[in-house]
Scaffold this active site. Structure first.
Site, PDB file in Angstrom:
ATOM      1  N   GLU A  17       0.847  -1.201   0.000  1.00 18.60           N
ATOM      2  CA  GLU A  17       0.000   0.000   0.000  1.00 18.60           C
ATOM      3  C   GLU A  17       0.878   1.246   0.000  1.00 18.60           C
ATOM      4  OE1 GLU A  17      -3.726   0.439   2.286  1.00 18.60           O
ATOM      5  OE2 GLU A  17      -2.665   2.044   3.329  1.00 18.60           O
ATOM      6  N   TYR A  49      -6.768   7.085  -0.329  1.00 22.01           N
ATOM      7  CA  TYR A  49      -7.534   8.252  -0.754  1.00 22.01           C
ATOM      8  C   TYR A  49      -7.801   9.094   0.484  1.00 22.01           C
ATOM      9  CZ  TYR A  49     -11.544  10.701  -2.865  1.00 22.01           C
ATOM     10  OH  TYR A  49     -12.409  11.636  -3.343  1.00 22.01           O
ATOM     11  N   ALA A  51      -9.362  11.353   3.237  1.00 23.05           N
ATOM     12  CA  ALA A  51     -10.760  11.434   3.668  1.00 23.05           C
ATOM     13  C   ALA A  51     -11.408  12.741   3.201  1.00 23.05           C
ATOM     14  CB  ALA A  51     -10.862  11.293   5.164  1.00 23.05           C
ATOM     15  N   ASP A 109     -13.013   8.088   7.594  1.00 24.96           N
ATOM     16  CA  ASP A 109     -13.174   8.374   9.028  1.00 24.96           C
ATOM     17  C   ASP A 109     -14.088   9.562   9.252  1.00 24.96           C
ATOM     18  OD1 ASP A 109     -11.808   6.310  10.327  1.00 24.96           O
ATOM     19  OD2 ASP A 109      -9.887   7.183   9.714  1.00 24.96           O
ATOM     20  N   ALA A 127     -19.919   2.373   4.064  1.00 28.92           N
ATOM     21  CA  ALA A 127     -19.256   1.915   2.835  1.00 28.92           C
ATOM     22  C   ALA A 127     -20.174   1.067   1.962  1.00 28.92           C
ATOM     23  CB  ALA A 127     -17.994   1.135   3.200  1.00 28.92           C
ATOM     24  N   TYR A 148     -12.035  -5.683  10.096  1.00 25.20           N
ATOM     25  CA  TYR A 148     -11.338  -5.346  11.337  1.00 25.20           C
ATOM     26  C   TYR A 148     -11.267  -6.545  12.272  1.00 25.20           C
ATOM     27  CZ  TYR A 148     -12.266  -0.866   9.262  1.00 25.20           C
ATOM     28  OH  TYR A 148     -12.309   0.175   8.361  1.00 25.20           O
ATOM     29  N   GLN A 179      -7.592  -4.438   8.638  1.00 26.77           N
ATOM     30  CA  GLN A 179      -6.853  -3.426   9.394  1.00 26.77           C
ATOM     31  C   GLN A 179      -5.570  -4.098   9.904  1.00 26.77           C
ATOM     32  OE1 GLN A 179      -5.810  -0.616  10.057  1.00 26.77           O
ATOM     33  NE2 GLN A 179      -7.579   0.374  11.003  1.00 26.77           N
ATOM     34  N   GLN A 215       6.096   5.988  15.392  1.00 25.72           N
ATOM     35  CA  GLN A 215       4.949   5.492  14.628  1.00 25.72           C
ATOM     36  C   GLN A 215       3.975   4.723  15.526  1.00 25.72           C
ATOM     37  OE1 GLN A 215       6.942   3.231  11.529  1.00 25.72           O
ATOM     38  NE2 GLN A 215       4.980   2.805  10.588  1.00 25.72           N
ATOM     39  N   LYS A 275       7.741   3.538   1.799  1.00 26.80           N
ATOM     40  CA  LYS A 275       9.168   3.311   2.094  1.00 26.80           C
ATOM     41  C   LYS A 275       9.677   2.135   1.263  1.00 26.80           C
ATOM     42  CE  LYS A 275       8.782   4.956   6.835  1.00 26.80           C
ATOM     43  NZ  LYS A 275       8.465   4.534   8.196  1.00 26.80           N
TER      44      LYS A 275
END
Ligand code: FAD
Length: 291
Positions: A17, A49, A51, A109, A127, A148, A179, A215, A275
């Site tokens: 991703e 994308y 929010a 969100d 969704a 999730y 998730q 992070q 990364k």
């Protein structure tokens, strides 16, 4: 190429991703990072994308570039919350014109502090409504949805969360991506429950390599993920030493992926956070396993 066709292949594989630039000024550096990741030839790449909708153009630019220049199938994310029906339909047409066949249909969100009543007038609440509209378009999209393993933070219980997940799948999701999670047992438990509930589509586990001590708090806050003691110890020990934390985080993510493959999962999605070095290191660690 449709992602669902890749998922029917039993060969072990990874996808990555990436996220688009927020502004024009960092467009080139983000584009370069996504190209470096594309050069690793993952089975597909997803492009998130924003929010607020501000990065929608960039989502498509990046997704198109990956597909056309590097031949890597791309999955464009699309959110619907706080967007009008007109805007969403325009975005769907843009995705179609960009030649992208795979769409991740998300709610997005809810802005912090917003009450249910404040959003009752919105065109989209969940969704599933976006999934239905994508399905109704004449584009023959392959549609993915989010799920999730530790339940969505707004759900009161897992039974309810799985009930709505099933509704989303029945509306037209061909696959679901999870998730992030840091304890594979949570995923195995979740898989058992959703299969029992009759959800049969492929589930792609999402693994987030935590390569930076800073992070951790953000990732946990965003996802609500449980941190196993083994992971906490690693962050306690190496979190303030960047190179060591990076190495330890890559090793932890690699270990999770190996365990997933060993337990019957054939495809894993890595939240690569733009990364290329991290994506490449994980892929290298798995070179003989991926074959
Ligand atoms: P939904 O499926 O609508 O679920 C949200 C909540 O509503 C859940 O509690 C669910 O149980 C409940 N629910 C669902 N349907 C109903 C219904 N009919 N009635 C009542 N309750 C219902 N965000 C972005 O902004 N951009 C991205 O690119 C992005 N990519 C993501 C990728 C993945 C793999 C994941 C896991 C998340 C991503 N997110 C992204 C975050 C996502 O937008 C949020 O987690 C959001 O809060 C929920 O989105 P959803 O699509 O799962 O929503």
């Amino acid at each position: 190429m449709k992602i669902i066709d890749l998922l029917h292949d039993d060969k072990l594989s990874l996808s990555f991703e990436v996220f688009p630039p927020k502004t024009e000024s960092n467009y080139d550096s983000v584009k370069h990072a996504t190209e470096e990741i594309a050069k690793l030839h993952p089975s597909f790449m997803s492009v998130t994308y924003g929010a607020g909708g501000g990065t929608s153009k960039y989502t498509l630019d990046i997704a198109k570039n990956i597909k056309e220049r590097y031949g890597v199938p791309s999955l464009a994310h699309l959110t619907c919350v706080s967007s009008t029906r007109e805007t969403v339909h325009e975005r769907i047409r843009d995705i179609q014109s960009a030649g992208i066949r795979n769409v991740m249909a998300l709610r997005g969100d809810i802005p912090a502090g917003m009450e249910n009543e404040d959003r009752s007038h919105w065109d989209y609440q969940h969704a599933v409504e976006l999934v239905r509209e994508l399905k109704e378009s004449d584009a023959d999209f392959c549609i993915g949805g989010a799920c999730y393993p530790e339940i969505h933070p707004e759900s009161t219980n897992q039974k309810e969360d799985i009930f709505y997940l099933k509704e989303k799948v029945e509306a037209g999701c061909s696959f679901l991506t999870t998730q992030m999670f840091f304890d594979n047992n949570l995923l195995y438990n979740f898989l058992y429950k959703i299969r029992e509930a009759g959800i049969t589509v492929p589930i792609i586990p999402g693994i987030m390599p935590i390569t930076n001590g800073n992070q951790v708090d953000r990732a946990v806050k965003l996802s609500g993920s449980f941190m196993p003691q083994r992971f906490k110890s690693l962050v306690d020990k190496f979190g303030t030493t960047p190179a060591a934390m990076k190495q330890a985080g890559i090793a932890y993510a690699t270990d999770q992926i190996i365990d997933l493959f060993a337990n019957g999962i054939t495809h894993v999605h890595v939240y690569s956070m733009n990364k290329p070095d991290v994506a490449a290191a994980i892929q290298r660690n798995l070179s003989d396993i991926l074959g």
